[in-house]
Design an enzyme around this catalytic site. Structure first.
Site, PDB file in Angstrom:
ATOM      1  N   SER A 138      14.465  -1.292  -3.324  1.00 37.90           N
ATOM      2  CA  SER A 138      13.854  -2.276  -4.216  1.00 37.90           C
ATOM      3  C   SER A 138      13.738  -1.669  -5.603  1.00 37.90           C
ATOM      4  O   SER A 138      13.690  -0.443  -5.763  1.00 37.90           O
ATOM      5  CB  SER A 138      12.463  -2.651  -3.699  1.00 37.90           C
ATOM      6  OG  SER A 138      11.749  -3.407  -4.658  1.00 37.90           O
ATOM      7  N   TYR A 148       4.317   0.253  -0.830  1.00 41.56           N
ATOM      8  CA  TYR A 148       5.613  -0.417  -0.803  1.00 41.56           C
ATOM      9  C   TYR A 148       6.600   0.308  -1.723  1.00 41.56           C
ATOM     10  O   TYR A 148       7.703   0.677  -1.306  1.00 41.56           O
ATOM     11  CB  TYR A 148       5.477  -1.880  -1.226  1.00 41.56           C
ATOM     12  CG  TYR A 148       6.797  -2.614  -1.187  1.00 41.56           C
ATOM     13  CD1 TYR A 148       7.281  -3.148   0.003  1.00 41.56           C
ATOM     14  CD2 TYR A 148       7.579  -2.753  -2.330  1.00 41.56           C
ATOM     15  CE1 TYR A 148       8.499  -3.799   0.053  1.00 41.56           C
ATOM     16  CE2 TYR A 148       8.796  -3.409  -2.293  1.00 41.56           C
ATOM     17  CZ  TYR A 148       9.248  -3.932  -1.101  1.00 41.56           C
ATOM     18  OH  TYR A 148      10.466  -4.573  -1.058  1.00 41.56           O
TER      19      TYR A 148
END
Length: 257
Positions: A138, A148
């Site tokens: 990501s 995350y």
């Protein structure tokens, strides 16, 4: 015909990879937790493209699920030529708002599963002298944004390191770093998206096409959009302390509501 295994294949980026690879004539091994959706997806891709689509039901937040997929990747009689480690999720809330169990589950799926499945896949690929692995990370990997982002940063560093170690083996590894993509990701995490500007959204099918082109070129990190390439360049020159403040404010503005 070559075979590609895709984790998290029934939605979003995983489904886009399945559509594109089936269109290109690859047989597929589709991996997700929902057997019904997997079978529907396999039938549709088989009927539309004439490829073979195998279904593997597995929960990659468990050891049993990881081992089930690992066993399939180690099958020398039915080798997998391309692994797409796509399974992942987000947690809504800041650090300490999210339970430790959920944080550890994220690390299990984003890091441990990627490590173990990559290892299971590349062993046979190295013996055959060919193959590829795409680990979906990501843009969050490049900014300080909690568990995350940290887990996705691990994916990028891990992929680049293994790519160097296997550089002369014929096996290619690449970390894919998308920005905001219109998928079920945010809905499943209970995150609102109305406050995210339209220009930041990417199309999953275009993303996958660019990613596969980057893999063919031998890139180890793919940021498949000019807008996000520009943002990644800016991130590299902004001091980390200042970047942390900016991303925290941006996260509150464009993140979960």
């Amino acid at each position: 015909m070559t075979t590609a295994l895709i984790t998290g294949s029934t939605a979003g980026i995983g489904a886009a990879f399945a559509r594109r690879l089936a269109t290109d004539g690859h047989n597929l091994v589709l991996v997700a937790r929902d057997t019904k959706r997997l079978r529907e997806q396999a039938t549709e891709l088989h009927d539309r493209h004439g490829i073979e689509a195998e279904v593997v039901t597995a929960d990659l937040s468990t050891d049993q699920g990881i081992e089930t997929v690992g066993d399939r990747l180690r099958d020398r009689r039915n080798p997998v030529d391309l692994l797409i480690n796509n399974a992942g999720f987000g947690n809504k809330g800041r650090f300490l708002d999210v339970s430790m169990a959920d944080e550890l589950t994220m690390l299990k799926v984003h890091c441990e599963a990627v490590l173990r499945l990559t290892s299971a896949a590349v062993e046979g690929m190295r013996e055959r002298g060919r193959g590829g692995v795409v680990n979906v990370a990501s843009m969050a990997a490049f900014v300080p944004r909690g568990t995350y982002g940290a887990s996705k940063a691990w994916v990028v560093q891990f992929t680049q390191g293994v790519a160097r170690d296997l550089g002369d083996s014929g096996v290619r590894l690449m970390a894919l770093c998308p920005g905001f993509v219109r998928t079920e990701f945010h809905e499943r995490a209970g995150m609102g998206t109305d406050n995210i500007p339209g220009w930041m959204w990417l199309d999953a099918d275009k993303l996958v096409a660019a990613a596969l082109a980057d893999l063919a070129r031998g890139k180890t990190v793919s940021i498949p959009d000019a807008r996000y390439k520009t943002l990644a360049g800016v991130v590299k020159v902004v001091p980390r302390g200042l970047l942390g403040g900016i991303t925290s404010k941006t996260g509150r503005k464009y993140g979960p509501r």
